[in-house]
Design a protein around this motif. Structure first.
Motif, PDB file in Angstrom:
ATOM      1  N   GLN A 181     -35.711   3.531 -23.422  1.00 22.28           N
ATOM      2  CA  GLN A 181     -35.966   4.057 -24.848  1.00 22.28           C
ATOM      3  C   GLN A 181     -37.233   3.132 -25.267  1.00 22.28           C
ATOM      4  O   GLN A 181     -37.606   3.587 -26.376  1.00 22.28           O
ATOM      5  CB  GLN A 181     -34.755   3.884 -25.592  1.00 22.28           C
ATOM      6  N   SER A 182     -37.518   2.066 -24.508  1.00 20.43           N
ATOM      7  CA  SER A 182     -38.519   1.394 -24.933  1.00 20.43           C
ATOM      8  C   SER A 182     -39.783   2.025 -24.887  1.00 20.43           C
ATOM      9  O   SER A 182     -40.321   2.373 -23.819  1.00 20.43           O
ATOM     10  CB  SER A 182     -38.516  -0.397 -24.643  1.00 20.43           C
ATOM     11  N   LYS A 183     -40.862   1.977 -25.803  1.00 15.56           N
ATOM     12  CA  LYS A 183     -42.218   2.394 -25.489  1.00 15.56           C
ATOM     13  C   LYS A 183     -43.051   1.373 -24.946  1.00 15.56           C
ATOM     14  O   LYS A 183     -44.147   1.790 -24.590  1.00 15.56           O
ATOM     15  CB  LYS A 183     -42.856   2.913 -26.985  1.00 15.56           C
ATOM     16  N   GLN A 184     -42.659   0.081 -25.103  1.00 16.25           N
ATOM     17  CA  GLN A 184     -43.651  -0.844 -24.302  1.00 16.25           C
ATOM     18  C   GLN A 184     -42.558  -1.626 -23.426  1.00 16.25           C
ATOM     19  O   GLN A 184     -41.220  -1.504 -23.402  1.00 16.25           O
ATOM     20  CB  GLN A 184     -43.955  -1.873 -25.678  1.00 16.25           C
ATOM     21  N   PRO A 185     -43.246  -2.221 -22.366  1.00 19.40           N
ATOM     22  CA  PRO A 185     -42.418  -3.046 -21.487  1.00 19.40           C
ATOM     23  C   PRO A 185     -41.574  -4.035 -22.008  1.00 19.40           C
ATOM     24  O   PRO A 185     -41.865  -4.689 -23.015  1.00 19.40           O
ATOM     25  CB  PRO A 185     -43.487  -3.547 -20.480  1.00 19.40           C
ATOM     26  N   ILE A 186     -40.429  -4.288 -21.449  1.00 22.02           N
ATOM     27  CA  ILE A 186     -39.621  -5.509 -21.807  1.00 22.02           C
ATOM     28  C   ILE A 186     -39.741  -6.323 -20.831  1.00 22.02           C
ATOM     29  O   ILE A 186     -40.040  -6.382 -19.742  1.00 22.02           O
ATOM     30  CB  ILE A 186     -38.285  -4.937 -22.009  1.00 22.02           C
ATOM     31  N   ILE A 187     -39.778  -7.700 -21.484  1.00 23.56           N
ATOM     32  CA  ILE A 187     -39.941  -8.983 -20.682  1.00 23.56           C
ATOM     33  C   ILE A 187     -38.424  -9.552 -20.211  1.00 23.56           C
ATOM     34  O   ILE A 187     -37.583  -9.701 -21.086  1.00 23.56           O
ATOM     35  CB  ILE A 187     -40.581 -10.111 -21.430  1.00 23.56           C
ATOM     36  N   LEU A 188     -38.336 -10.016 -18.995  1.00 27.44           N
ATOM     37  CA  LEU A 188     -37.099 -10.419 -18.394  1.00 27.44           C
ATOM     38  C   LEU A 188     -37.534 -11.975 -18.082  1.00 27.44           C
ATOM     39  O   LEU A 188     -38.647 -12.070 -17.465  1.00 27.44           O
ATOM     40  CB  LEU A 188     -36.810  -9.778 -17.067  1.00 27.44           C
ATOM     41  N   TYR A 189     -36.864 -12.931 -18.575  1.00 32.54           N
ATOM     42  CA  TYR A 189     -36.963 -14.495 -18.393  1.00 32.54           C
ATOM     43  C   TYR A 189     -36.017 -15.062 -17.582  1.00 32.54           C
ATOM     44  O   TYR A 189     -35.034 -14.976 -17.904  1.00 32.54           O
ATOM     45  CB  TYR A 189     -37.372 -14.842 -19.525  1.00 32.54           C
ATOM     46  N   ALA A 190     -36.305 -15.264 -16.186  1.00 32.61           N
ATOM     47  CA  ALA A 190     -35.176 -16.013 -15.314  1.00 32.61           C
ATOM     48  C   ALA A 190     -35.365 -17.623 -15.537  1.00 32.61           C
ATOM     49  O   ALA A 190     -36.651 -17.801 -15.213  1.00 32.61           O
ATOM     50  CB  ALA A 190     -35.345 -15.455 -14.119  1.00 32.61           C
ATOM     51  N   PHE A 191     -34.400 -18.310 -15.614  1.00 31.60           N
ATOM     52  CA  PHE A 191     -34.649 -19.852 -15.727  1.00 31.60           C
ATOM     53  C   PHE A 191     -33.602 -20.740 -15.298  1.00 31.60           C
ATOM     54  O   PHE A 191     -32.836 -19.997 -14.925  1.00 31.60           O
ATOM     55  CB  PHE A 191     -34.958 -20.286 -17.279  1.00 31.60           C
ATOM     56  N   TYR A 192     -33.869 -21.738 -15.083  1.00 28.53           N
ATOM     57  CA  TYR A 192     -32.843 -22.715 -14.560  1.00 28.53           C
ATOM     58  C   TYR A 192     -32.665 -23.919 -15.151  1.00 28.53           C
ATOM     59  O   TYR A 192     -33.716 -24.721 -15.312  1.00 28.53           O
ATOM     60  CB  TYR A 192     -33.278 -22.737 -12.650  1.00 28.53           C
TER      61      TYR A 192
END
Length: 192
Positions: A181-192
C-alpha cells in the motif's frame, strides 16, 4: 547513619545505570527510532512506517517490528530468522557479514524494493544502503516467508535461513499489506 546514606546513594546509582541500559519495552531502543527518523528526513522514502529487526533478541521471540513513526508505536511484531552462518558455536552471540557464501545476516538499513514470485512464493528484494549490507542484492537477500517460522514466540529458536530475514506466512502477509500500500519504499533497519 552516614553508612546508610552512602549505601543508599550507591544503590540509587546502580539502579539508575541498570535502568538506562535496559532496552525500550517495545524491543526497539529509542536511539534506533531517532536514527531512522533523522535518516528519512528529506528522502523519498515512506515517512510513516519503518521495519526494525533487533538481532540482540533471542530468535524465538518477537524481534521484527513494524513501527508507526508518526504515532510512535509498534503496529506489528513477529518472529524472524537469521542466517545459519551467523551462529557462533557454543555462544549466544551472533556474527554478521556482507560477503557472499557466508550465509550470515547483514546489519544496516535496507530499502524494501519490488516483490517477485520465487521458490518461497512472494518475496521482496532488499537493497542494502550501508557498507555492512551493500551486497544484499548480489547475495539475493530478500524478505520472504517460510513454513518453519512460528506465528507465536517461544523459548525455542527459530529455524535458520541462508541470510534472509524470514517470517511466518501470516506475519509476512500482514507485512505485505503495509509494503504494497505504500507509494514510497519502506526502510528496514537490522541492528545488533
Amino acid at each position: 547513619m552516614m553508612k546508610h546514606f552512602i549505601f543508599l546513594c550507591m544503590l540509587l546509582t546502580a539502579c539508575s545505570k541498570a535502568e538506562s541500559q535496559q532496552m525500550d519495552p517495545l524491543g526497539i531502543p529509542q536511539s534506533k527510532i531517532s536514527e531512522i527518523k533523522n535518516y528519512l528526513k528529506g528522502k523519498d522514502y515512506n515517512q510513516e512506517f519503518a521495519v526494525f529487526i533487533n538481532f540482540k533478541i533471542h530468535s524465538g521471540k518477537y524481534r521484527y517490528f513494524i513501527y508507526d513513526l508518526k504515532k510512535n508505536r509498534v503496529i506489528q511484531k513477529a518472529v524472524v530468522s537469521h542466517g545459519s552462518g551467523s551462529v557462533i558455536p557454543h555462544s549466544n552471540d551472533l556474527q554478521f557479514s556482507n560477503t557472499e557464501g557466508t550465509y550470515q545476516s547483514s546489519l544496516g538499513m535496507y530499502e524494501i524494493r519490488e516483490s517477485y514470485m520465487g521458490k518461497f512464493g512472494k518475496a521482496y528484494r532488499l537493497k542494502g544502503l550501508n557498507v555492512t549490507n551493500s551486497n544484499a542484492m548480489q547475495r539475493a537477500i530478500v524478505l520472504h516467508s517460510y513454513g518453519c517460522i512460528p506465528d507465536k514466540e517461544s523459548s525455542d529458536p527459530a529455524c535458520l535461513s541462508l541470510g534472509c530475514p524470514m517470517l511466518s506466512t501470516n506475519a509476512f502477509n500482514e507485512t505485505a499489506k503495509y509494503i504494497d500500500q505504500s507509494k514510497q519504499p519502506i526502510i528496514l533497519y537490522a541492528f545488533y
